[in-house]
Design a protein around this motif. Structure first.
Motif, mmCIF file in Angstrom:
data_model
loop_
_atom_site.group_PDB
_atom_site.id
_atom_site.type_symbol
_atom_site.label_atom_id
_atom_site.label_comp_id
_atom_site.label_asym_id
_atom_site.label_seq_id
_atom_site.Cartn_x
_atom_site.Cartn_y
_atom_site.Cartn_z
ATOM 1 N N LEU A 195 0.805 -1.220 0.000
ATOM 2 C CA LEU A 195 0.000 0.000 0.000
ATOM 3 C C LEU A 195 0.837 1.270 0.000
ATOM 4 O O LEU A 195 0.285 2.371 0.009
ATOM 5 C CB LEU A 195 -0.925 0.005 1.232
ATOM 6 N N THR A 196 2.166 1.129 -0.027
ATOM 7 C CA THR A 196 3.031 2.294 0.092
ATOM 8 C C THR A 196 3.245 2.994 -1.257
ATOM 9 O O THR A 196 3.154 2.362 -2.320
ATOM 10 C CB THR A 196 4.400 1.893 0.657
ATOM 11 N N GLU A 267 0.258 -8.924 -11.617
ATOM 12 C CA GLU A 267 0.279 -7.563 -11.079
ATOM 13 C C GLU A 267 0.917 -6.596 -12.069
ATOM 14 O O GLU A 267 0.449 -5.472 -12.249
ATOM 15 C CB GLU A 267 1.036 -7.543 -9.754
ATOM 16 N N LYS A 268 1.990 -7.029 -12.733
ATOM 17 C CA LYS A 268 2.677 -6.150 -13.678
ATOM 18 C C LYS A 268 1.856 -5.914 -14.940
ATOM 19 O O LYS A 268 1.894 -4.826 -15.528
ATOM 20 C CB LYS A 268 4.039 -6.744 -14.058
ATOM 21 N N TRP A 275 -6.464 -1.597 -7.637
ATOM 22 C CA TRP A 275 -7.226 -2.355 -6.643
ATOM 23 C C TRP A 275 -6.603 -3.727 -6.393
ATOM 24 O O TRP A 275 -6.702 -4.263 -5.280
ATOM 25 C CB TRP A 275 -8.675 -2.531 -7.101
ATOM 26 N N LEU A 276 -5.931 -4.297 -7.413
ATOM 27 C CA LEU A 276 -5.337 -5.617 -7.243
ATOM 28 C C LEU A 276 -4.223 -5.569 -6.200
ATOM 29 O O LEU A 276 -4.159 -6.424 -5.296
ATOM 30 C CB LEU A 276 -4.783 -6.117 -8.580
ATOM 31 N N THR A 277 -3.354 -4.573 -6.310
ATOM 32 C CA THR A 277 -2.277 -4.430 -5.340
ATOM 33 C C THR A 277 -2.830 -4.150 -3.950
ATOM 34 O O THR A 277 -2.363 -4.716 -2.954
ATOM 35 C CB THR A 277 -1.328 -3.297 -5.768
ATOM 36 N N LEU A 284 -2.910 -10.043 2.607
ATOM 37 C CA LEU A 284 -1.692 -10.454 3.314
ATOM 38 C C LEU A 284 -1.706 -9.958 4.756
ATOM 39 O O LEU A 284 -1.327 -10.687 5.683
ATOM 40 C CB LEU A 284 -0.457 -9.911 2.592
ATOM 41 N N THR A 285 -2.155 -8.725 4.949
ATOM 42 C CA THR A 285 -2.214 -8.167 6.302
ATOM 43 C C THR A 285 -3.171 -8.955 7.180
ATOM 44 O O THR A 285 -2.855 -9.309 8.329
ATOM 45 C CB THR A 285 -2.641 -6.689 6.246
#
Length: 299
Positions: A195-196, A267-268, A275-277, A284-285
């Motif tokens: 999310l960064t 992802e790439k 939204w996928l990322t 994961l969190t």
């Protein structure tokens, strides 16, 4: 017309050569990874054991300089198998632009003024005659070498980390983290990193090969190698935390290796679907938090 057809033929040959070369590299790297050369057992055997006996503790191997070199090769070759496929579009575009510069009398790494000019060169490659031999392919090989050098640096760090963690008993002989708490914290950290802004900035360059080449074009063979390093740096910034998850699922667990590699590619190539990322980061969190709190709920 003849010149146009000649260059189209050369560009098609270049694409086939690059695709064949990258495919061979990935196939050899995948075979090496599955075989688990020097690791005492194959990755396939270790994966079967992880499925049949989850959580099984094994004594880590005794580390030495020779074993560390084998572990480094395991990491690096595994990164080659996982990351080269998603880098292929950038390598192919670089090859086309290098060919265009060669046909116009410049070196394969000749200076290009900017994104618009590079875009014109890519499309213009359909309209000039080719006479440069194999030099653009050499430049492309140097680009790939730079890209792989960046992942070699990551593999060196991963090897040192694995050595340290096995020495203090955090990582088992199955090459996975023994502590649910540490595994959960790593999942949470990987999820938050998704999310960064740094993740998004690196991913933007990985998703847009033309933008990367326009902003980072450099002249000469050294420039080709440096561009590969820089592209590898963006890919590393995008994916290093995902690769660290191999410590959670098992460094030689083929299910985790394949799953992460497929996700990196999706992802790439997902374009602007942020939204996928974000969804992956949230998943994961939450998974990490679930692992952390599970012992308290059972108690």
């Amino acid at each position: 017309m003849t010149a146009t057809l000649a260059l189209e033929s050369v560009l098609k040959r270049d694409r086939l050569v690059v695709i064949a070369g990258l495919s061979l590299v990935v196939a050899l790297a995948a075979a090496y990874t599955v075989a688990g050369i020097g690791m005492g057992m194959s990755a396939l055997t270790m994966t079967k054991m992880a499925i049949a006996m989850p959580g099984m503790a094994m004594q880590p191997a005794a580390w030495s300089a020779g074993y560390a070199a084998l572990v480094f090769l395991m990491w690096w070759v595994m990164m080659v198998a996982m990351m080269v496929p998603s880098a292929a579009p950038t390598v192919l575009l670089y090859t086309a632009i290098a060919r265009r510069q060669a046909t116009s009398g410049q070196a394969p790494g000749g200076q290009a003024p900017g994104g618009q000019a590079l875009g014109a060169q890519v499309s213009g490659a359909q309209g000039t005659g080719g006479r440069s031999g194999g030099r653009p392919l050499v430049a492309s090989a140097l680009f790939v070498a730079g890209y792989l050098a960046m992942w070699a640096a990551f593999s060196l760090i991963a090897t040192g980390l694995q050595w340290a963690l096995e020495s203090i008993g955090v990582v088992t002989g199955m090459m996975e983290i023994a502590s649910p708490l540490i595994a959960g914290l790593l999942l949470v950290a990987a999820g938050l990193y998704q999310l960064t802004p740094l993740k998004q900035a690196c991913l933007r360059h990985c998703r847009n090969p033309l933008m990367f080449i326009a902003e980072h074009w450099r002249a000469g063979p050294g420039g080709a190698f440096r561009m590969g390093l820089e592209h590898g740096g963006y890919c590393l910034g995008c994916c290093w935390f995902l690769m660290a998850l191999l410590f959670v699922g098992g460094i030689m667990n083929l299910i985790w290796i394949a799953g992460i590699a497929v996700y990196v590619g999706v992802e790439k190539f997902a374009g602007g679907r942020r939204w996928l990322t974000a969804a992956t980061g949230a998943a994961l969190t939450l998974a990490g938090l679930a692992i952390i709190v599970r012992p308290f709920l059972v108690a």
